[in-house]
Design an enzyme around this catalytic site. Structure first.
Site, mmCIF file in Angstrom:
data_model
loop_
_atom_site.group_PDB
_atom_site.id
_atom_site.type_symbol
_atom_site.label_atom_id
_atom_site.label_comp_id
_atom_site.label_asym_id
_atom_site.label_seq_id
_atom_site.Cartn_x
_atom_site.Cartn_y
_atom_site.Cartn_z
ATOM 1 N N ARG A 16 -2.550 14.366 -8.897
ATOM 2 C CA ARG A 16 -3.521 13.168 -9.151
ATOM 3 C C ARG A 16 -3.110 12.348 -8.166
ATOM 4 O O ARG A 16 -3.932 11.862 -7.099
ATOM 5 C CB ARG A 16 -3.490 12.805 -10.653
ATOM 6 C CG ARG A 16 -4.475 11.639 -10.882
ATOM 7 C CD ARG A 16 -4.427 10.357 -10.318
ATOM 8 N NE ARG A 16 -2.896 9.686 -10.904
ATOM 9 C CZ ARG A 16 -2.326 8.767 -10.653
ATOM 10 N NH1 ARG A 16 -3.034 7.869 -9.472
ATOM 11 N NH2 ARG A 16 -1.157 8.190 -11.191
ATOM 12 N N HIS A 20 -3.950 10.977 -3.113
ATOM 13 C CA HIS A 20 -4.059 10.083 -1.977
ATOM 14 C C HIS A 20 -3.765 10.416 -0.917
ATOM 15 O O HIS A 20 -4.529 10.173 0.105
ATOM 16 C CB HIS A 20 -3.040 8.687 -2.627
ATOM 17 C CG HIS A 20 -3.867 8.012 -3.823
ATOM 18 N ND1 HIS A 20 -5.100 7.386 -3.642
ATOM 19 C CD2 HIS A 20 -3.107 7.850 -5.208
ATOM 20 C CE1 HIS A 20 -5.117 6.739 -4.958
ATOM 21 N NE2 HIS A 20 -4.238 7.140 -5.853
ATOM 22 N N HIS A 199 6.625 5.096 -14.654
ATOM 23 C CA HIS A 199 6.129 5.606 -13.364
ATOM 24 C C HIS A 199 6.636 5.076 -12.032
ATOM 25 O O HIS A 199 6.171 3.838 -11.934
ATOM 26 C CB HIS A 199 4.321 5.563 -13.290
ATOM 27 C CG HIS A 199 3.618 5.997 -12.032
ATOM 28 N ND1 HIS A 199 3.072 7.412 -12.136
ATOM 29 C CD2 HIS A 199 3.613 5.518 -11.232
ATOM 30 C CE1 HIS A 199 2.283 7.531 -10.939
ATOM 31 N NE2 HIS A 199 2.769 6.294 -9.976
ATOM 32 N N HIS A 201 7.491 5.045 -7.669
ATOM 33 C CA HIS A 201 7.205 5.498 -6.176
ATOM 34 C C HIS A 201 8.355 5.308 -5.524
ATOM 35 O O HIS A 201 9.542 4.478 -6.102
ATOM 36 C CB HIS A 201 6.099 4.676 -5.784
ATOM 37 C CG HIS A 201 4.622 5.041 -6.235
ATOM 38 N ND1 HIS A 201 3.982 5.981 -5.342
ATOM 39 C CD2 HIS A 201 3.917 4.869 -7.258
ATOM 40 C CE1 HIS A 201 2.930 6.313 -6.265
ATOM 41 N NE2 HIS A 201 2.783 5.634 -7.199
ATOM 42 N N TYR A 290 0.340 -2.263 -3.299
ATOM 43 C CA TYR A 290 -0.135 -1.116 -4.236
ATOM 44 C C TYR A 290 -0.221 0.234 -3.068
ATOM 45 O O TYR A 290 -0.597 0.072 -2.083
ATOM 46 C CB TYR A 290 -1.628 -1.420 -4.426
ATOM 47 C CG TYR A 290 -2.218 -0.290 -5.425
ATOM 48 C CD1 TYR A 290 -1.626 -0.108 -6.721
ATOM 49 C CD2 TYR A 290 -3.428 0.281 -5.113
ATOM 50 C CE1 TYR A 290 -2.129 0.782 -7.665
ATOM 51 C CE2 TYR A 290 -3.907 1.069 -5.890
ATOM 52 C CZ TYR A 290 -3.284 1.515 -7.229
ATOM 53 O OH TYR A 290 -3.863 2.387 -8.202
#
Length: 350
Positions: A16, A20, A199, A201, A290
């Site tokens: 998912r 990107h 979550h 990054h 983002y």
């Protein structure tokens, strides 16, 4: 920090968030290969949709190689132990998308909003709970809001029916103390039976450290991706997280070596470019931008001659959030005009 004996649910993002950097062009064969590998490795929950969730196929976010229905109906029947989740952003995904996912066998729905806009999730969360789904409220770009503000938003989602709340570091901006402050406040405010997730990054290389900080203050669901495949410098790399958890005595149920093989043999070969902390991905984390803006900024650099790093810094200064992808090109054009006024040469692609 002793976390020995804690149990966590590792939630896979490869299919998912990993869409990107693939520009949503994963083939059905790639989906099947990775999903079955993850399932065999013991990963209990695997997310499958367009990178921007159900209904993300659009001019703004990008058209995928296949529809959400095709991806889900291909993966779900192959799963032997893993459950499949889907992401839904109100305003992109609709209740009809939610019903479609449920009918295809999606067990977990994650309803995602900007961290200050939980109120737009009420319809989707309530419907998912009514259908008996594992329902998650997913607060994105959480670094942009205080712990107190996140508590209020989390309580709204819990009140609508969410049985799990996620605090989401969409920009890879947070440091471990930021994670602890926000998640500990939310954990204390939620009902004991409401689960808490994180979550991360890897834009500042904090994916593992932040995930452990989250577990330390009560999170029991942790997102990660094989080989880190995800937006920006990627998600928390799952094979590393699982190995670290094994060393620390945290139970994941995921096989340390099988997940390494999935990452190395299945995910790395399908990458269009290495997922690493280059200067632009690092700027995402540094400026709090983002994660999925990265490729948009790189495309704008090629088109307008504005360095992606400078564009990302400007987007961060303006406080741009997920859903404003169309403003990236607008911002680049504004920067071109400003530079031309100052007499700077800017190479704009024909």
């Amino acid at each position: 920090m002793s976390l020995k004996g804690k149990k966590i649910t590792v939630h896979d993002m490869t299919l998912r968030d990993g869409m990107h950097p693939k520009r949503h062009q994963m083939t059905l064969e790639q989906m099947k290969s990775v999903a079955t590998g993850l399932d065999a490795a013991g990963v209990p929950l695997i997310e499958v949709t367009h990178g921007d969730g159900l209904g993300g196929s659009s001019v703004n976010y990008g058209f995928p190689a296949h529809t959400d229905e095709e991806y889900l109906s291909t993966v779900i029947p192959l799963m032997k132990q893993a459950k499949v989740s889907a992401l839904l952003l109100p305003g992109i995904g609709t209740v009809d998308h939610l019903k479609m996912a449920h009918e295809l066998g999606v067990s977990t729905i994650r309803v995602a909003t900007h961290c200050t806009e939980a109120d737009v999730s009420e319809q989707h969360i309530a419907m998912a709970r009514k259908m008996g789904m594992d329902t998650v409220g997913f607060l994105m770009m959480a670094h942009m809001y205080s712990a107190e503000g996140l508590v209020k938003q989390a309580k709204l989602m819990e009140g609508y029916g969410a049985n799990c709340i996620y605090i989401t570091d969409s920009a890879g901006y947070m440091l471990p103390d930021d994670v602890k402050e926000r998640l500990s406040a939310v954990r204390q405010a939620l009902k004991p039976e409401t689960e808490l997730g994180f979550h991360g990054h890897h834009n500042l290389a904090m994916g593992i450290a932040n995930s452990l900080a989250a577990v330390e203050v009560g999170a029991n669901r942790i997102d990660a991706a094989a080989a880190g495949l995800g937006a920006g410098a990627g998600n928390t790399p799952m094979e590393v997280l699982v190995a670290v958890c094994a060393r620390m005595g945290i139970e994941t149920g995921v096989d340390v070596f099988k997940i390494q093989d999935v990452a190395e043999d299945l995910v790395v070969p399908l990458m269009d470019f290495p997922i690493r902390i280059d200067r632009d991905a690092l700027t995402l984390g540094y400026a709090g931008v983002y994660g999925s803006f990265l490729l948009f900024a790189k495309r704008a650099e090629a088109k307008y001659g504005i360095p992606a790093r400078e564009l990302l810094l400007e987007l961060g200064r303006r406080g741009m959030v997920g859903g404003q992808e169309d403003m990236i090109e607008d911002t680049a054009l504004t920067m071109v005009r400003e530079r031309q006024k100052l007499g700077h040469k800017v190479a704009v692609a024909a």
